[in-house]
Scaffold this active site. Structure first.
Site, PDB file in Angstrom:
ATOM      1  N   CYS A   1      -1.392   1.830  -3.153  1.00  0.00           N
ATOM      2  CA  CYS A   1      -2.368   2.700  -3.099  1.00  0.00           C
ATOM      3  C   CYS A   1      -1.614   4.306  -3.046  1.00  0.00           C
ATOM      4  O   CYS A   1      -2.143   5.193  -3.569  1.00  0.00           O
ATOM      5  CB  CYS A   1      -3.193   2.433  -1.550  1.00  0.00           C
ATOM      6  SG  CYS A   1      -3.623   0.765  -1.328  1.00  0.00           S
ATOM      7  N   CYS A  35       0.727  -1.360  -0.087  1.00  0.00           N
ATOM      8  CA  CYS A  35      -0.042  -0.046   0.074  1.00  0.00           C
ATOM      9  C   CYS A  35       0.938   1.256  -0.154  1.00  0.00           C
ATOM     10  O   CYS A  35       0.694   2.116  -0.799  1.00  0.00           O
ATOM     11  CB  CYS A  35      -0.802  -0.046   1.164  1.00  0.00           C
ATOM     12  SG  CYS A  35      -1.780   1.676   1.405  1.00  0.00           S
ATOM     13  N   GLU A  91      -6.750   1.594 -13.857  1.00  0.00           N
ATOM     14  CA  GLU A  91      -6.031   2.796 -13.082  1.00  0.00           C
ATOM     15  C   GLU A  91      -5.031   3.516 -13.849  1.00  0.00           C
ATOM     16  O   GLU A  91      -4.864   4.820 -13.973  1.00  0.00           O
ATOM     17  CB  GLU A  91      -5.922   2.869 -11.547  1.00  0.00           C
ATOM     18  CG  GLU A  91      -7.169   2.356 -10.824  1.00  0.00           C
ATOM     19  CD  GLU A  91      -6.825   2.323  -9.176  1.00  0.00           C
ATOM     20  OE1 GLU A  91      -7.665   2.261  -8.561  1.00  0.00           O
ATOM     21  OE2 GLU A  91      -5.699   1.946  -8.779  1.00  0.00           O
ATOM     22  N   TYR A 121      -8.577  -3.299 -11.614  1.00  0.00           N
ATOM     23  CA  TYR A 121      -8.401  -2.173 -11.040  1.00  0.00           C
ATOM     24  C   TYR A 121      -7.011  -1.480 -11.358  1.00  0.00           C
ATOM     25  O   TYR A 121      -6.935  -0.535 -11.776  1.00  0.00           O
ATOM     26  CB  TYR A 121      -8.050  -2.468  -9.408  1.00  0.00           C
ATOM     27  CG  TYR A 121      -9.058  -2.661  -8.414  1.00  0.00           C
ATOM     28  CD1 TYR A 121      -9.419  -1.369  -7.539  1.00  0.00           C
ATOM     29  CD2 TYR A 121      -9.853  -3.805  -8.565  1.00  0.00           C
ATOM     30  CE1 TYR A 121     -10.663  -1.712  -6.875  1.00  0.00           C
ATOM     31  CE2 TYR A 121     -10.827  -4.089  -7.576  1.00  0.00           C
ATOM     32  CZ  TYR A 121     -11.322  -2.850  -6.569  1.00  0.00           C
ATOM     33  OH  TYR A 121     -12.452  -3.108  -5.784  1.00  0.00           O
ATOM     34  N   HIS A 170     -27.544  20.847  -2.002  1.00  0.00           N
ATOM     35  CA  HIS A 170     -27.941  21.405  -3.476  1.00  0.00           C
ATOM     36  C   HIS A 170     -27.005  22.584  -3.525  1.00  0.00           C
ATOM     37  O   HIS A 170     -26.683  23.347  -2.386  1.00  0.00           O
ATOM     38  CB  HIS A 170     -29.125  21.750  -3.556  1.00  0.00           C
ATOM     39  CG  HIS A 170     -29.407  22.280  -4.978  1.00  0.00           C
ATOM     40  ND1 HIS A 170     -29.493  21.724  -6.140  1.00  0.00           N
ATOM     41  CD2 HIS A 170     -29.631  23.879  -5.336  1.00  0.00           C
ATOM     42  CE1 HIS A 170     -29.762  22.230  -7.297  1.00  0.00           C
ATOM     43  NE2 HIS A 170     -29.946  23.517  -6.761  1.00  0.00           N
TER      44      HIS A 170
END
Ligand code: NDP
Length: 455
Positions: free
Chosen positions: A47, A42, A181, A177, A438
């Site tokens: 990541c 990671c 990516e 993935y 909103h």
């Protein structure tokens, strides 16, 4: 019998480090061995550097958008080496933090490879044997190259962060993935990207409508995505000083690329670990077989994270590590909950998902589908064609939201929050009685009145 340690953790990735620290906090005597760099996949080659590259690559579109919003600015070239050096300095900083956290938790660190000698003994590559009441295998996984002639000429996600030069063009093989990516990241950094996927649509297993929109968006941004296509042969190709890789594909086409990157799956790191000899069961993919408490066939040996090939995600490995400590060191048997894990795919456009795809839900029970695809305000103003998707899959019987799928900028951030509601068992009516924020994209999740279809 006395042991050197109460717990010996093999592997200093996200799961192993967390388990070691949390176990040490209970008063247990803990050691951890890491053969490479603290932080694991990671932090060092997954990541974290990937996400920083996602940020870097996003700027190319931002320049265009800024001009559309009235800014007067000129685009420069991306300087890979400047970015790469800063990236690695950041990874070293994070690695240092991991080490400090372990030190601060009184975990003994061995910078060595560790293998299992018997149910209570670990052999270190520095020649020492260490005994422990419990051993936790958290050795992660590694990318695998497919068996294609010349595949060794290609690189994997391990090497992409280390390149001395950005390729001018690259072939990325795979549709998961990592392949998807990196196709987007490299395209955003100015590389000419071709992606081969052997199946009918990338991101197999995810909601069809969502992955279809991701693929459409990737193509619109210039990724040459070739479906139903695989590499059949690769050779080194030299043209004067220029070194490239000649590739022949399954449709008979030939082309030369500066680089070929394989993102064709990952395998658990169980080779030469002494696991089987110690009595640990290892499955067909090389994964350590564990029960719901992460315990192996040997009662004193547990395993967590990618090496168990359950769900290959950092936060899941961390949870497995914490559940292991709860079970073994706090006397509170805690199975790992793998249901309804939200996740994000950092493609451009980004996808966030939790729960069942429309296809899986329909196979399970009657469902209503609430779905809207639209051009968001910021893109419309900038003159971009990108559409976003907000989608809910709802059980007719229980009204529960079984799945939520978002394709949009920051979909990962949105799905983290929607994931709480879905995990709590929120119904469509719970979503509906939540007032919209909103103007946002995510407000569509609480304003979709009629199902677009039932099935
Ligand atoms: P995946 O298993 O997701 O994808 C592998 C891809 O390679 C699939 O498209 C597969 O095709 C294809 N493939 C497999 N073998 C071959 C072959 N011999 N020839 C051609 N294509 C092949 O693996 P990744 O490596 O992309 O990622 C590993 C894991 O890491 C993921 O499952 C995910 O859990 C995790 N991850 C998570 C991220 C995130 O959370 N954002 C980011 C990166 C990784 P097919 O579909 O036909 O099997």
């Amino acid at each position: 019998m006395t042991f050197d340690y109460d717990l010996f953790v093999i592997g200093g990735g996200s799961g192993g480090v967390r388990a070691a620290r949390v176990a040490a906090a209970t008063g247990a005597k803990v050691a951890l061995a890491e053969e490479f760099r603290m932080g694991g996949t990671c932090v060092i080659r997954g990541c974290v550097p990937k996400k920083l590259m996602v940020f870097a690559s996003g700027y190319s579109e931002m320049f265009d958008d800024a001009r559309a919003y009235g800014w007067d600015l000129q685009e420069g070239d991306f300087n890979w080496l400047r970015f790469r050096d800063k990236l690695h300095a950041e990874l070293s900083r994070l690695e240092g933090i991991y080490r400090k956290l372990l030190d601060g938790s009184d975990v003994a660190i061995f910078d060595a490879r560790a293998t299992v000698k018997d149910p209570h003994t670990v052999a270190l590559s520095n020649g020492k044997d260490v005994t422990a009441k419990h051993i936790l295998v958290a050795t992660g996984g590694r990318p695998v190259l497919p068996e294609i002639p010349g595949a060794e000429l290609g690189i994997t996600s391990n090497e992409i962060f280390l390149l001395d030069e950005m390729p001018k063009n690259i072939l990325i093989v795979g549709g998961g993935y990592i392949a998807s990516e990196f196709a987007c990241i490299l395209k955003g950094l100015g590389v000419k990207v071709t992606q081969f996927y052997r199946g009918a649509q990338i991101l197999r297993g995810f909601d069809d409508e969502a992955r279809g929109l991701v693929a459409e968006g990737m193509r619109a941004k210039g990724v040459d995505l070739q479906l139903g296509t695989n590499v059949v042969d690769m050779r080194a190709a030299t043209d004067g000083d220029h070194k490239g890789i000649w590739v022949k594909d399954s449709n008979g086409q030939e082309a030369v690329y500066d680089q070929v990157m394989f993102a064709t799956g990952r395998a658990p790191n169980t080779g030469d670990m002494g696991l089987q000899a110690a009595g640990v069961e290892v499955g067909r993919q090389g994964e350590v077989v564990v029960d719901e408490y992460s315990q192996t066939a040997v009662p004193s040996i547990y395993a967590i994270g990618d090496v168990t090939n359950r769900v290959q995600l950092t936060p899941v490995a961390i949870r497995e590590g914490m559940a292991f400590v709860e079970t073994v060191f706090k006397g509170n048997p805690t199975p790992v909950d793998h249901a309804l894990i939200p996740s994000a795919i950092f493609t451009q456009p980004e996808m966030g998902t939790v729960g069942l795809s429309e296809e899986d839900a329909r196979a399970q029970e009657p469902v209503e589908i609430y779905s809207t695809a639209f051009k968001p305000m910021n893109h419309a103003f900038a003159g971009r064609d990108d559409r976003v998707l907000m989608k809910l899959v709802v059980s007719v019987a229980t009204r529960k939201v079984l799945g939520c799928h978002i394709v949009a900028d920051h979909a990962g951030e949105m799905i983290q929050l929607a994931g709480i509601a879905v995990k709590m068992g929120a119904t469509k009516e719970d979503f509906d009685r939540t007032v919209a924020v909103h103007p946002t994209m995510a407000e569509e999740l609480v304003t979709m009145k009629e199902p677009v279809r039932t099935a």
